[in-house]
Design an enzyme around this catalytic site. Structure first.
Site, PDB file in Angstrom:
ATOM      1  N   ARG A 190       0.844  -1.209   0.000  1.00 23.34           N
ATOM      2  CA  ARG A 190       0.000   0.000   0.000  1.00 23.34           C
ATOM      3  C   ARG A 190       0.876   1.255   0.000  1.00 23.34           C
ATOM      4  O   ARG A 190       0.540   2.270  -0.602  1.00 23.34           O
ATOM      5  CB  ARG A 190      -0.967   0.001   1.194  1.00 23.34           C
ATOM      6  CG  ARG A 190      -1.722   1.318   1.356  1.00 23.34           C
ATOM      7  CD  ARG A 190      -3.077   1.185   2.058  1.00 23.34           C
ATOM      8  NE  ARG A 190      -3.018   0.403   3.289  1.00 23.34           N
ATOM      9  CZ  ARG A 190      -2.481   0.810   4.447  1.00 23.34           C
ATOM     10  NH1 ARG A 190      -1.924   1.997   4.532  1.00 23.34           N
ATOM     11  NH2 ARG A 190      -2.496   0.027   5.510  1.00 23.34           N
ATOM     12  N   TYR A 193     -14.186  17.989 -16.479  1.00 27.37           N
ATOM     13  CA  TYR A 193     -14.535  16.570 -16.639  1.00 27.37           C
ATOM     14  C   TYR A 193     -15.657  16.218 -15.661  1.00 27.37           C
ATOM     15  O   TYR A 193     -15.544  16.436 -14.454  1.00 27.37           O
ATOM     16  CB  TYR A 193     -13.307  15.685 -16.393  1.00 27.37           C
ATOM     17  CG  TYR A 193     -13.665  14.219 -16.318  1.00 27.37           C
ATOM     18  CD1 TYR A 193     -14.030  13.509 -17.454  1.00 27.37           C
ATOM     19  CD2 TYR A 193     -13.683  13.548 -15.108  1.00 27.37           C
ATOM     20  CE1 TYR A 193     -14.401  12.182 -17.385  1.00 27.37           C
ATOM     21  CE2 TYR A 193     -14.038  12.221 -15.021  1.00 27.37           C
ATOM     22  CZ  TYR A 193     -14.401  11.538 -16.169  1.00 27.37           C
ATOM     23  OH  TYR A 193     -14.777  10.225 -16.087  1.00 27.37           O
ATOM     24  N   ASP A 210      -5.089  19.190 -15.435  1.00 25.58           N
ATOM     25  CA  ASP A 210      -5.492  17.860 -15.919  1.00 25.58           C
ATOM     26  C   ASP A 210      -5.011  17.767 -17.370  1.00 25.58           C
ATOM     27  O   ASP A 210      -5.576  18.391 -18.262  1.00 25.58           O
ATOM     28  CB  ASP A 210      -7.017  17.733 -15.807  1.00 25.58           C
ATOM     29  CG  ASP A 210      -7.540  16.358 -16.243  1.00 25.58           C
ATOM     30  OD1 ASP A 210      -6.820  15.651 -16.975  1.00 25.58           O
ATOM     31  OD2 ASP A 210      -8.680  16.008 -15.870  1.00 25.58           O
ATOM     32  N   LYS A 263      -6.502   6.479 -20.011  1.00 22.31           N
ATOM     33  CA  LYS A 263      -6.707   6.936 -21.377  1.00 22.31           C
ATOM     34  C   LYS A 263      -5.470   6.660 -22.240  1.00 22.31           C
ATOM     35  O   LYS A 263      -5.193   5.532 -22.559  1.00 22.31           O
ATOM     36  CB  LYS A 263      -7.116   8.410 -21.363  1.00 22.31           C
ATOM     37  CG  LYS A 263      -8.198   8.741 -20.311  1.00 22.31           C
ATOM     38  CD  LYS A 263      -9.514   8.012 -20.552  1.00 22.31           C
ATOM     39  CE  LYS A 263     -10.501   8.087 -19.379  1.00 22.31           C
ATOM     40  NZ  LYS A 263     -10.830   9.413 -18.891  1.00 22.31           N
TER      41      LYS A 263
HETATM   42  C1  LIG Z   1     -11.348   9.982 -17.728  1.00 22.91           C
HETATM   43  C2  LIG Z   1     -10.958  11.307 -17.236  1.00 22.91           C
HETATM   44  C3  LIG Z   1     -10.797  11.556 -15.863  1.00 22.91           C
HETATM   45  C4  LIG Z   1     -11.099  10.510 -14.803  1.00 22.91           C
HETATM   46  O1  LIG Z   1     -10.270   9.396 -14.888  1.00 22.91           O
HETATM   47  P1  LIG Z   1     -10.709   7.905 -14.467  1.00 22.91           P
HETATM   48  O2  LIG Z   1      -9.490   7.112 -14.734  1.00 22.91           O
HETATM   49  O3  LIG Z   1     -11.895   7.546 -15.298  1.00 22.91           O
HETATM   50  O4  LIG Z   1     -11.081   7.954 -13.005  1.00 22.91           O
HETATM   51  C5  LIG Z   1     -10.368  12.823 -15.478  1.00 22.91           C
HETATM   52  N1  LIG Z   1     -10.142  13.801 -16.389  1.00 22.91           N
HETATM   53  C6  LIG Z   1     -10.295  13.594 -17.709  1.00 22.91           C
HETATM   54  C7  LIG Z   1     -10.012  14.710 -18.655  1.00 22.91           C
HETATM   55  C8  LIG Z   1     -10.715  12.350 -18.179  1.00 22.91           C
HETATM   56  O5  LIG Z   1     -10.876  12.160 -19.489  1.00 22.91           O
END
Ligand SMILES: *Cc1c(COP(=O)(O)O)cnc(C)c1O
Length: 373
Positions: A47, A99, A170, A195
């Site tokens: 962890r 998001y 982000d 992603k």
């Molecule tokens: C998918 C996404 C998130 C969240 O990520 P998860 O892995 O689904 O929790 C945050 N910001 C953006 C721009 C995203 O496309």
């Protein structure tokens, strides 16, 4: 080292006990102590730290050019760690089209703990007006989801610095291949590694990278280890594996997206295309200044009713109708119906994650679907 080299080497170590060229997956949850009570390999309990997670954190901080990284089990868990590290009562300025999952996280889970204002971040005056004495964080997401709005990171950072406010970016849509928030002064970079880093739609994850190991970063590392929303060793391995081809995949995604965007723009059944690589995108100039490529995401409005838009999504063959993005396969999504009743997304909007298929096949497919509208 250049990006392609970092992507391949920074997250891997030849295994000294077997000579395995690829670092193995260390599933062990616990690590042996030495006679003197120490931990000779630096690992105690998974962890808190694990060899595969360390590799993932190392390659990501190297790719972004930060001092350290903290990996989480999802992008939302990574975002949540930033919100948790803020003092209760802190005020956040976030993008009006943040998001959706993170916006809901703030409004539902951090309700009564944090206060957020959602502002059009392309409007610097509007940001300045929203600043309060309790403002601790400006959250930037550029290009944004799903409207591909562009925020001038440099301008936001300069404003934030004048007021002693932290900036978290982000960077999920752009990736460090195309956009480098630390070079523009951001304090923290966040990604959903689900992603483009994973890149094959088969592993969930998130990461925070810091420009400096300061007091706020110590809090985040504590939240990571104590709250325990950490990725499994297998997931870290999968993400490190995906990252090795990230720079080449991003170039392919962007080249395909540009072609698809130009095709869509010229089609009579399309009302509007949102892609920062198009000259008529309202913030194309800013995007061209702060990005070295425009990414693989675009959205477009289909002329006619929401049903016409949904029918286009139903008729395409090479685009799977699904949420998420960043995989090698193309996806298409009617975004408003995913976001639910409080969505601000236009009902005739389709969001596309342009994959790495041949662009001519993708365009022919969209053409047959749109010609029927
Ligand atoms: C998918 C996404 C998130 C969240 O990520 P998860 O892995 O689904 O929790 C945050 N910001 C953006 C721009 C995203 O496309």
């Amino acid at each position: 080292m250049k990006l392609e080299t970092i992507a391949i080497h920074a997250g891997n170590k030849v295994d000294s006990s077997t000579g395995a060229v690829i670092q193995p997956i260390t599933l062990s949850t616990t690590f042996e102590r030495a006679e003197d009570g120490g931990y000779p390999h630096g690992f105690i309990y998974t962890r808190a730290e694990n060899p595969n997670r360390s590799s993932l954190e190392r390659v990501l901080s190297a790719l972004e050019g930060g001092e350290a990284a903290a990996a989480f089990s999802s992008g939302n868990a990574a975002g949540s760690a930033v919100f948790q590290a803020l003092e209760p009562g802190s005020h956040i300025i976030a993008p009006s089209d943040m998001y959706h999952g993170l916006r809901t996280l703030i409004n539902v889970v951090y309700k009564g703990i944090l206060v957020a204002d959602y502002v059009d971040l392309s409007d610097i005056t509007a940001i300045e007006k929203a600043i309060r004495p309790s403002t601790k964080l400006i959250w930037v997401e550029t290009p944004s989801n799903p409207l591909l709005k562009v925020t001038d990171i440099d301008a936001v950072v300069r404003l934030a610095k004048r007021h002693g406010i932290m900036v978290c970016c982000d960077n999920t849509f752009a990736t460090p291949v195309f956009q480098r928030p630390f070079e523009l002064g951001a304090d923290i970079v966040m990604h959903s590694t689900t992603k483009y880093f994973g890149g094959h739609s088969d592993v969930l994850g998130g990461i925070l990278i810091t420009r400096r190991k300061d007091f706020f970063w110590e809090k985040i590392k504590n939240i990571q280890a104590l709250s325990g929303a950490v990725p499994a060793p297998f997931d870290c391995y999968m993400t490190v594996r995906g990252i090795k081809t990230l720079p080449y995949r991003m170039k392919g995604h962007a080249a395909n997206a540009q072609k698809v965007a130009e095709f869509l723009q010229a089609h009579p059944a399309v009302e509007k295309v949102y892609y920062p690589g198009l000259k008529d995108h309202p913030l194309h100039e800013v995007a061209a200044r702060q990005m070295s490529g425009f990414g693989g995401m675009l959205s477009f409005l289909v002329k006619g009713s929401p049903d016409d838009a949904r029918n286009v999504a139903n008729r395409v063959k090479f685009f799977t109708q699904a949420t998420s993005l960043g995989g090698v396969e193309s996806l298409i999504e009617h975004r408003a119906s995913v976001e639910g009743p409080d969505t601000k997304t236009p009902f005739n909007l389709l969001r596309v994650s342009v994959g790495l298929e041949n662009a001519e096949d993708l365009i022919a497919d969209l053409k047959q679907a749109l010609d029927g509208v």
